[in-house]
Design a protein around this motif. Structure first.
Motif, short mmCIF file in Angstrom:
data_model
loop_
_atom_site.label_atom_id
_atom_site.label_comp_id
_atom_site.label_asym_id
_atom_site.label_seq_id
_atom_site.Cartn_x
_atom_site.Cartn_y
_atom_site.Cartn_z
N VAL A 186 -0.88 -5.04 2.71
CA VAL A 186 -1.46 -3.72 2.46
C VAL A 186 -2.15 -3.23 3.72
O VAL A 186 -3.03 -3.91 4.27
CB VAL A 186 -2.47 -3.78 1.29
CG1 VAL A 186 -3.11 -2.40 1.09
CG2 VAL A 186 -1.78 -4.25 0.01
N GLU A 187 -1.73 -2.06 4.19
CA GLU A 187 -2.32 -1.47 5.39
C GLU A 187 -3.43 -0.49 5.03
O GLU A 187 -4.52 -0.53 5.58
CB GLU A 187 -1.22 -0.76 6.19
CG GLU A 187 -1.66 -0.31 7.57
CD GLU A 187 -0.46 0.17 8.37
OE1 GLU A 187 -0.27 1.41 8.47
OE2 GLU A 187 0.29 -0.68 8.90
N ARG A 188 -3.12 0.39 4.04
CA ARG A 188 -4.13 1.37 3.62
C ARG A 188 -3.63 2.06 2.35
O ARG A 188 -2.45 2.01 2.01
CB ARG A 188 -4.40 2.41 4.71
CG ARG A 188 -3.20 3.28 5.03
CD ARG A 188 -3.48 4.20 6.22
NE ARG A 188 -2.36 5.13 6.48
CZ ARG A 188 -1.30 4.80 7.19
NH1 ARG A 188 -1.18 3.59 7.72
NH2 ARG A 188 -0.33 5.69 7.38
N PHE A 189 -4.55 2.71 1.68
CA PHE A 189 -4.22 3.56 0.54
C PHE A 189 -4.47 5.01 0.93
O PHE A 189 -5.57 5.36 1.37
CB PHE A 189 -5.07 3.20 -0.69
CG PHE A 189 -4.70 1.88 -1.30
CD1 PHE A 189 -3.55 1.74 -2.06
CD2 PHE A 189 -5.51 0.76 -1.13
CE1 PHE A 189 -3.20 0.53 -2.63
CE2 PHE A 189 -5.17 -0.46 -1.69
CZ PHE A 189 -4.00 -0.58 -2.44
N GLU A 190 -3.42 5.84 0.78
CA GLU A 190 -3.56 7.27 1.02
C GLU A 190 -3.60 8.00 -0.31
O GLU A 190 -3.53 7.37 -1.38
CB GLU A 190 -2.37 7.77 1.86
CG GLU A 190 -2.31 7.16 3.25
CD GLU A 190 -1.15 7.69 4.08
OE1 GLU A 190 -0.24 8.31 3.47
OE2 GLU A 190 -1.15 7.50 5.30
N GLU A 191 -3.68 9.30 -0.28
CA GLU A 191 -3.66 10.10 -1.50
C GLU A 191 -2.28 9.99 -2.14
O GLU A 191 -1.30 10.55 -1.66
CB GLU A 191 -3.99 11.57 -1.18
CG GLU A 191 -4.11 12.45 -2.40
CD GLU A 191 -5.33 12.11 -3.26
OE1 GLU A 191 -5.23 12.30 -4.49
OE2 GLU A 191 -6.35 11.64 -2.70
#
Length: 245
Positions: A52-57
């Motif tokens: 997991v790198e990041r959570f976006e919208e």
């Protein structure tokens, strides 16, 4: 490591984007953190190990660590033609069939089937059954999600099976375990296989005759009468053992 599926269009050179219900499951149910590893399959034979790198919208962005051709699939495509059973048995059959490596499941309306579905009910059932297949594919580490086809009549199912290399039909009146063993042993890696399973009342004799006229090979599963939810899984287990490499 959790396992999800995605479309090839969601895969870039170094990143994979997960949207929809899987995004919600990752973020709000599993509460996955940055750096946590996850397995992804593209449904076309390639598996990815990501983090997991990041959570976006509306999307989880995963960084690809490695990729490889999947080795979780059988060398042969097996299609289960399942006579419509009563109650929720179909859900169990689909779940276990996916775990055992089936390629497709075709629900079949046969003469002795108690269950009769109109088009609206059938479409809703098939949607539910495909959801069951997806969950089972994730749980069992499949690299693709087997499709549950729309409900077919028996004649339509036989026509669909014509494209397969081998078609088997377990039948309580079939005799000769040696012939059955010889038939199973003769199946080669890469051949496509159809398996016809009757509902609770079994197949009508005329249906079996039509299947044989089409080229289906009647087999026996032993001296005991198996339930419809047991018979198909028994054949799939035998085929998996024979074809697994």
């Amino acid at each position: 490591m959790h396992h999800f599926f995605t479309e090839p269009s969601q895969i870039c050179e170094t990143e994979i984007f997960i949207e929809g219900s899987d995004f919600n499951h990752m973020k709000n149910v599993l509460r996955m953190k940055q750096g946590e590893k996850v397995g992804i399959s593209d449904g076309q034979g390639t598996d990815y190990t990501c983090e997991v790198e990041r959570f976006e919208e509306g999307a989880a962005v995963l960084h690809i660590l490695s990729s490889e051709k999947s080795y979780s699939e059988l060398s042969s495509r097996i299609v289960l033609f399942q006579g419509l059973p009563k109650g929720d048995k179909m859900e169990l059959i689909i779940q276990k069939a996916v775990e055992l490596g089936v390629w497709e499941v075709v629900p079949v309306s046969t003469r002795r089937a108690v269950v009769k579905l109109d088009d609206k009910k059938a479409a809703k059932k098939v949607q539910r059954w495909n959801s069951i297949a997806l969950g089972a594919a994730k749980q069992s580490g499949r690299s693709l999600v087997p499709e549950v086809k729309p409900v077919m009549g028996f004649a339509e199912a036989l026509e669909y099976a014509r494209e397969l290399d081998i078609t088997l039909i377990p039948y309580e009146m079939a005799e000769g375990m040696e012939k059955t063993k010889e038939m199973i042993s003769s199946i080669r890696s890469g051949q496509s296989i159809g398996v016809f399973i009757g509902p609770e009342g079994g197949f009508d004799e005329e249906e079996v005759e039509k299947a044989q006229d089409m080229g289906a090979f009647p087999i026996t599963l032993g001296k005991r009468i198996l339930r419809t939810e047991t018979a198909g899984l028994t054949v799939l287990s035998i085929l998996m053992f024979h074809l697994e490499q």
